[in-house]
Design a protein around this motif. Structure first.
Motif, PDB file in Angstrom:
ATOM      1  N   GLY A 360     -26.030 -13.613 -27.581  1.00 43.12           N
ATOM      2  CA  GLY A 360     -24.642 -14.054 -27.436  1.00 43.12           C
ATOM      3  C   GLY A 360     -23.690 -13.137 -28.184  1.00 43.12           C
ATOM      4  O   GLY A 360     -22.619 -12.794 -27.699  1.00 43.12           O
ATOM      5  N   PHE A 364     -20.555 -10.838 -26.853  1.00 41.80           N
ATOM      6  CA  PHE A 364     -19.215 -10.985 -27.419  1.00 41.80           C
ATOM      7  C   PHE A 364     -18.696  -9.656 -27.957  1.00 41.80           C
ATOM      8  O   PHE A 364     -17.521  -9.313 -27.776  1.00 41.80           O
ATOM      9  CB  PHE A 364     -19.239 -12.044 -28.518  1.00 41.80           C
ATOM     10  N   TYR A 528     -19.251 -18.046 -27.496  1.00 39.49           N
ATOM     11  CA  TYR A 528     -20.622 -17.731 -27.075  1.00 39.49           C
ATOM     12  C   TYR A 528     -21.024 -18.579 -25.860  1.00 39.49           C
ATOM     13  O   TYR A 528     -21.762 -18.113 -24.983  1.00 39.49           O
ATOM     14  CB  TYR A 528     -21.610 -17.991 -28.212  1.00 39.49           C
ATOM     15  N   TRP A 532     -22.558 -17.118 -22.558  1.00 44.00           N
ATOM     16  CA  TRP A 532     -23.864 -17.549 -22.074  1.00 44.00           C
ATOM     17  C   TRP A 532     -23.758 -18.113 -20.652  1.00 44.00           C
ATOM     18  O   TRP A 532     -24.667 -17.914 -19.831  1.00 44.00           O
ATOM     19  CB  TRP A 532     -24.506 -18.565 -23.017  1.00 44.00           C
ATOM     20  N   TYR A 560     -29.301 -22.644 -25.701  1.00 41.80           N
ATOM     21  CA  TYR A 560     -28.011 -22.534 -26.382  1.00 41.80           C
ATOM     22  C   TYR A 560     -27.159 -23.771 -26.115  1.00 41.80           C
ATOM     23  O   TYR A 560     -26.597 -24.367 -27.052  1.00 41.80           O
ATOM     24  CB  TYR A 560     -27.251 -21.272 -25.937  1.00 41.80           C
TER      25      TYR A 560
END
Length: 590
Positions: A360, A364, A528, A532, A560
């Motif tokens: 993640g 980013f 995140y 994702w 996640y």
């Protein structure tokens, strides 16, 4: 000894499939002619070799030996100088530098992948060139053409290095009270006098010159931060023809003895009437220095991702090989005395947490790199302005969230090793020590959180935040997108708690400081989640091309959303508790 292998498959996935970077580069005139998918892949392949085969093997020995200081001279650990010579032959210091002065001009989206590899391989080694790259950025953005022509080419080559000299013994975050002075001279130069501490790479034996960027005050400077100017001060003077001249009045008084990054020289630098030149406008040095600082903050954030990646690789290998006990559901390896520990639920929890947060973070970092490229290279003023606003908003999140969760991942990796994680030869305890500084330098993470909430959210009434959340809502509103409901719920919580804080902060100035760290983490988890969801979307549509890779990506996305994103619920509750509980205890009672 642990090894590092660059996660090239995932890096290509992020660049080419999630962000479609080659298509972006093709429409930006400054990039279209010299970077495409093939060029990017070739650079990543070579970077993987350099970091994995040349630099990573020096990580433990460099930590054991450390940088050494004697009579103003610093010696880097055995092997560093030879490796650095090979490293600069590849042009890596100038990877994203201005081509007008010898840089390669590569996009930031590509550079962040390389930086991750470098920090993952050897954080101490990485810092020497990271500071040079940041110094080049500030010089290129603010110095005169004459200074750029003189200093940038040898810095991009790596023959000269750069340093950033801000902190003084009495002045860290509060730079407005620095005491270093700059006296103007008749020839337009300045004599710089003062002492700076915590200077990464302030002295070393890797390069023939070091270019210090120094914050100082002119005699007539107004008090506080509005009276700070930025100066270029070389270790050795430079002659008119570009050759090296006499030594400048700059010396290293000592180096720090640190918890980690021991092969990186952290110096006390003394300027005793050293000759320097003004960069940018007088009394506006902080603005010029923050060009470098913002670059370094993203870079140091990436240190957190890099160390987390190495921790994950080490722990994954160990968990597959270490035999202890049997799986709760029965024997998995009946031909062996016990099962590998990867069968145990808690070990899987730790490995998946590391994997999900690191991948993640990689996405980013690439997104922030994309915005940096748009802010620099786009020929659409509106797009450029929006990207600049997003960079300002997201930089403190990247620096603090990457490094907070990077430490978590290094500790989890150490925990997977059990007692062996506490032993030096496995490398996990060094990762924990090395990554710890990333939460502290380039502005502590508490300061990053204050910057995010106070300056980037509250100061503009949440306008910059909604510029970001609008993109998330647009994605989640498209038909068939995975995790759309969870994503919209998370964004709504972020926006609602932001509105609550805007109201509270208007009447109680303590609310910003009380909520800032939890707010930054809540922001990070929501960001995140968006990335994702985007990665899961690509994985779903591309499954037939590489089933093992995309199946793993979808499984990690599910982990996640089900096990990590719910942390925002407790963060929200903590924020809404307000500042009052922090001030019920009298200072004398602590």
């Amino acid at each position: 000894m642990p090894e590092f292998n660059a996660p090239l498959r995932d890096m290509r996935f992020v660049l080419h499939e999630v962000f479609e970077a080659p298509a972006l580069w093709a429409r930006l005139p400054a990039l279209a002619d010299h970077v495409d998918a093939d060029t990017a892949d070739a650079i990543l392949e070579e970077a993987a070799k350099v970091t994995g085969q040349l630099i990573a093997p020096l990580n433990r020995s460099g930590d054991e030996e450390g940088a050494q200081w004697q009579a103003t001279t610093v010696t880097t650990p055995s092997g560093f100088k030879a490796a650095y010579t090979t490293y600069i032959e590849g042009g890596w210091v100038g990877l994203s530098g201005n081509p007008e002065f010898g840089g390669m001009g590569m996009p930031k989206m590509l550079a962040v992948q390389f930086e991750e590899m470098l920090y993952a391989a050897n954080s101490s080694f990485a810092l020497y060139s990271a500071l040079s790259s940041g110094a080049c950025l500030a010089i290129d953005a603010h110095a005169t053409h004459a200074l750029k022509s003189t200093y940038l080419p040898p810095m991009y080559e790596g023959r000269w290095a750069g340093s950033m000299c801000l902190t003084e013994a009495h002045a860290g975050t509060d730079l407005g009270i620095i005491r270093t002075r700059a006296e103007p001279q008749a020839d337009g130069s300045f004599l710089i006098t003062g002492s700076k501490i915590f200077i990464t790479g302030g002295e070393q034996d890797l390069t023939e010159n070091i270019i210090h960027l120094v914050l100082a005050k002119l005699p007539d400077a107004p008090p506080g931060p509005k009276g700070i100017s930025l100066f270029l001060v070389p270790k050795r003077r430079v002659n008119a023809d570009g050759s090296l001249g006499a030594a400048n009045a700059v010396t290293c008084g000592s180096i720090e003895h640190k918890m980690g990054i021991k092969a990186s020289a952290t110096c006390v630098m003394n300027f005793d009437g050293a000759c320097g030149w003004l960069i940018g406008e007088a009394n506006k040095g902080l603005a010029a220095m923050f060009t470098m600082m913002n670059y370094e903050r993203l870079s140091i954030g990436i240190q957190g991702i890099g160390c987390a990646e190495t921790s994950y690789q080490n722990a994954r290998t160990y968990a597959r090989e270490r035999l202890q006990s049997r799986a709760p559901t029965g024997k998995v390896a009946p031909d062996k005395v016990a099962d590998p520990i990867i069968v145990h639920p808690d070990v899987r929890r730790m490995l998946l947490s590391m994997k999900a947060m690191t991948e993640g973070g990689r996405a980013f970092a690439s997104y922030v790199g994309q915005q940096l490229d748009l802010s620099k290279f786009s020929d659409d003023p509106q797009e450029q302005e929006q990207a600049s606003a997003l960079v300002a908003l997201l930089t403190p999140v990247a620096k603090a969230f990457f490094t907070d969760t990077g430490l978590d991942s290094c500790v989890l990796g150490q925990q997977v090793f059990g007692g062996h994680g506490y032993i030096r030869e496995w490398g996990q305890e060094q990762l924990v020590r090395d990554v710890r500084i990333a939460q502290i330098y380039e502005g502590t993470n508490g300061i990053q959180a204050l910057d995010l909430l106070g300056r980037k959210v509250v100061a503009n009434g949440g306008a910059a935040l909604r510029l970001f959340t609008r993109q998330i809502r647009q994605f989640a509103s498209l038909p068939g997108k995975p995790y759309a409901r969870e994503l919209l719920d998370a964004v709504q919580r972020l926006e609602d708690v932001t509105d609550w804080l805007l109201t509270r902060a208007a009447s109680n100035p303590n609310e910003i400081g009380a909520a800032s760290v939890e707010y930054l983490h809540l922001f990070g988890y929501v960001a995140y989640a968006w990335l994702w969801a985007r990665m899961a979307d690509v994985a779903q549509s591309s499954m037939d091309a590489d089933p093992p890779f995309y199946t793993a990506k979808l499984a990690t996305a599910r982990f996640y959303f089900t096990r990590l994103l719910p942390r925002i619920l407790s963060l929200e509750q903590s924020i809404r508790a307000g500042s009052e509980p922090l001030f019920e205890l009298d200072a004398a009672s602590f």
